[in-house]
Design a protein around this motif. Structure first.
Motif, PDB file in Angstrom:
ATOM      1  N   LYS A 193      31.571  31.544  49.391  1.00  0.00           N
ATOM      2  CA  LYS A 193      32.571  33.080  49.314  1.00  0.00           C
ATOM      3  C   LYS A 193      34.478  32.839  48.683  1.00  0.00           C
ATOM      4  CE  LYS A 193      33.877  33.077  54.300  1.00  0.00           C
ATOM      5  NZ  LYS A 193      34.792  33.762  55.752  1.00  0.00           N
ATOM      6  N   SER A 203      35.892  40.859  47.480  1.00  0.00           N
ATOM      7  CA  SER A 203      34.777  41.356  46.633  1.00  0.00           C
ATOM      8  C   SER A 203      35.233  41.370  44.825  1.00  0.00           C
ATOM      9  CB  SER A 203      34.465  42.699  46.992  1.00  0.00           C
ATOM     10  OG  SER A 203      35.706  43.570  45.990  1.00  0.00           O
ATOM     11  N   LEU A 204      36.452  40.597  44.938  1.00  0.00           N
ATOM     12  CA  LEU A 204      36.949  39.972  43.937  1.00  0.00           C
ATOM     13  C   LEU A 204      37.305  38.942  42.798  1.00  0.00           C
ATOM     14  CD1 LEU A 204      40.790  42.013  44.201  1.00  0.00           C
ATOM     15  CD2 LEU A 204      39.494  43.068  43.240  1.00  0.00           C
ATOM     16  N   VAL A 205      36.201  38.472  43.443  1.00  0.00           N
ATOM     17  CA  VAL A 205      35.505  37.229  42.773  1.00  0.00           C
ATOM     18  C   VAL A 205      34.903  37.253  41.909  1.00  0.00           C
ATOM     19  CG1 VAL A 205      34.431  34.814  43.440  1.00  0.00           C
ATOM     20  CG2 VAL A 205      36.083  36.078  45.298  1.00  0.00           C
ATOM     21  N   GLU A 206      35.096  36.172  40.794  1.00  0.00           N
ATOM     22  CA  GLU A 206      34.331  35.696  39.587  1.00  0.00           C
ATOM     23  C   GLU A 206      34.565  34.557  38.931  1.00  0.00           C
ATOM     24  OE1 GLU A 206      34.868  39.130  36.454  1.00  0.00           O
ATOM     25  OE2 GLU A 206      37.400  39.237  37.126  1.00  0.00           O
ATOM     26  N   GLY A 207      33.307  35.073  38.435  1.00  0.00           N
ATOM     27  CA  GLY A 207      33.009  33.179  37.659  1.00  0.00           C
ATOM     28  C   GLY A 207      32.447  32.699  37.783  1.00  0.00           C
ATOM     29  N   ASP A 225      26.985  31.886  40.195  1.00  0.00           N
ATOM     30  CA  ASP A 225      27.946  33.004  39.212  1.00  0.00           C
ATOM     31  C   ASP A 225      28.070  34.219  40.374  1.00  0.00           C
ATOM     32  OD1 ASP A 225      27.740  31.593  36.380  1.00  0.00           O
ATOM     33  OD2 ASP A 225      25.415  31.767  36.565  1.00  0.00           O
ATOM     34  N   ALA A 226      28.948  33.669  40.619  1.00  0.00           N
ATOM     35  CA  ALA A 226      29.849  34.925  41.310  1.00  0.00           C
ATOM     36  C   ALA A 226      30.336  36.367  40.408  1.00  0.00           C
ATOM     37  CB  ALA A 226      31.309  34.696  41.859  1.00  0.00           C
ATOM     38  N   ARG A 227      29.777  37.499  41.131  1.00  0.00           N
ATOM     39  CA  ARG A 227      30.000  39.332  40.121  1.00  0.00           C
ATOM     40  C   ARG A 227      31.347  39.508  40.365  1.00  0.00           C
ATOM     41  NH1 ARG A 227      24.429  41.590  39.421  1.00  0.00           N
ATOM     42  NH2 ARG A 227      23.718  40.807  41.066  1.00  0.00           N
ATOM     43  N   ARG A 228      31.599  40.142  40.016  1.00  0.00           N
ATOM     44  CA  ARG A 228      32.995  41.341  40.400  1.00  0.00           C
ATOM     45  C   ARG A 228      32.442  41.941  41.492  1.00  0.00           C
ATOM     46  NH1 ARG A 228      38.432  41.933  39.055  1.00  0.00           N
ATOM     47  NH2 ARG A 228      39.435  43.185  40.112  1.00  0.00           N
ATOM     48  N   GLY A 229      32.685  42.335  43.004  1.00  0.00           N
ATOM     49  CA  GLY A 229      32.682  43.514  43.402  1.00  0.00           C
ATOM     50  C   GLY A 229      31.213  42.972  44.753  1.00  0.00           C
ATOM     51  N   THR A 230      31.214  42.091  44.480  1.00  0.00           N
ATOM     52  CA  THR A 230      30.214  41.050  45.465  1.00  0.00           C
ATOM     53  C   THR A 230      31.157  40.318  46.731  1.00  0.00           C
ATOM     54  OG1 THR A 230      29.258  39.320  44.354  1.00  0.00           O
ATOM     55  CG2 THR A 230      28.246  41.467  44.735  1.00  0.00           C
TER      56      THR A 230
END
Length: 232
Positions: A193, A203-207, A225-230
């Motif tokens: 996380k 929930s703003l993690v991405e990349g 792979d982190a997606r924005r919104g999770t």
């Protein structure tokens, strides 16, 4: 009649309604400005009657103040019919857990049905940065409104309460979550996380994030792979 929070619900459908703008999501620990509008119901509000806007004692939202228009958390109130209002803040002005209280009293005059009281929470017109939001997430942060329409200090809770969402800000720290102890050969789950500066899961993690272990771990993915919104 009283509900589980010990606020009166007597003829609650006749004591008016309240709304707040803007609505939506607001960053934890950030500044925002809200306009809460109370519209008097069938009974209006008698001379020396009042409103309470209350929130939970556990919240660390900025402390409302009424003396410094340029300072944090400045609050103002005005009546549409020109009635004179008294405005004050009391940290223990209501029944726990809803004990942090903004009190708006009709000090001179009264309200008829349809008259309004406009409360600006974090009034920025005089230079204030706004109201500092609490530093933890809450999907439904209520501006709970109670009405003393008859000036008897018997407050009735509105049946529908205005609310917003307090959400995490951008991530500043990333964490892998693992069991403290496992035997060789035991299975375990790996969590990942990003947290904002207050420790809220964001929930703003991405990349893409590469994983490396200090010893061989069967089944460990090479990357996440982190997606924005999770959140995780």
């Amino acid at each position: 009649m009283r509900n589980n929070a010990f606020h009166s619900t007597y003829l609650a459908d006749r004591v008016g309604r309240a709304s707040v703008t803007p609505t939506g999501e607001f960053e934890a620990g950030g500044f925002a400005s809200f306009v809460l509008t109370y519209t008097a119901g069938y009974f209006g509000i008698d001379d020396t009657g009042s409103l309470k806007i209350v929130h939970r004692f556990a919240s660390d939202m900025g402390k409302p103040q009424i003396t410094d228009p340029k300072g944090w958390n400045y609050v103002t109130a005005e009546a549409s019919n020109g009635a004179v209002l008294e405005l004050r803040y009391d940290q223990k002005g209501n029944i726990r857990p809803w004990d942090k209280t903004i009190l708006i009293r009709v000090q001179r005059g009264f309200l008829r049905e349809g008259d309004t009281i406009t409360v600006r929470l974090g009034d920025t017109r005089g230079g204030s940065p706004g109201l500092r939001m609490q530093t933890f997430q809450q999907s439904a942060f209520e501006f709970k409104v109670l009405v003393d329409a008859f000036a008897t200090y018997n407050y009735v809770e509105l049946p529908a309460q205005p609310a917003i969402a307090v959400v995490a800000g951008p991530p500043v720290l990333f964490k892998a979550i693992l069991p403290t102890l496992r035997r060789v050969g035991d299975e375990f789950s790996l969590g990942f996380k990003g947290e904002d500066k207050w420790g809220n899961p964001s929930s703003l993690v991405e990349g893409a994030f590469t994983l490396r272990a200090s010893m061989p771990v069967a089944g460990l993915p090479a990357r996440i792979d982190a997606r924005r919104g999770t959140f995780a």
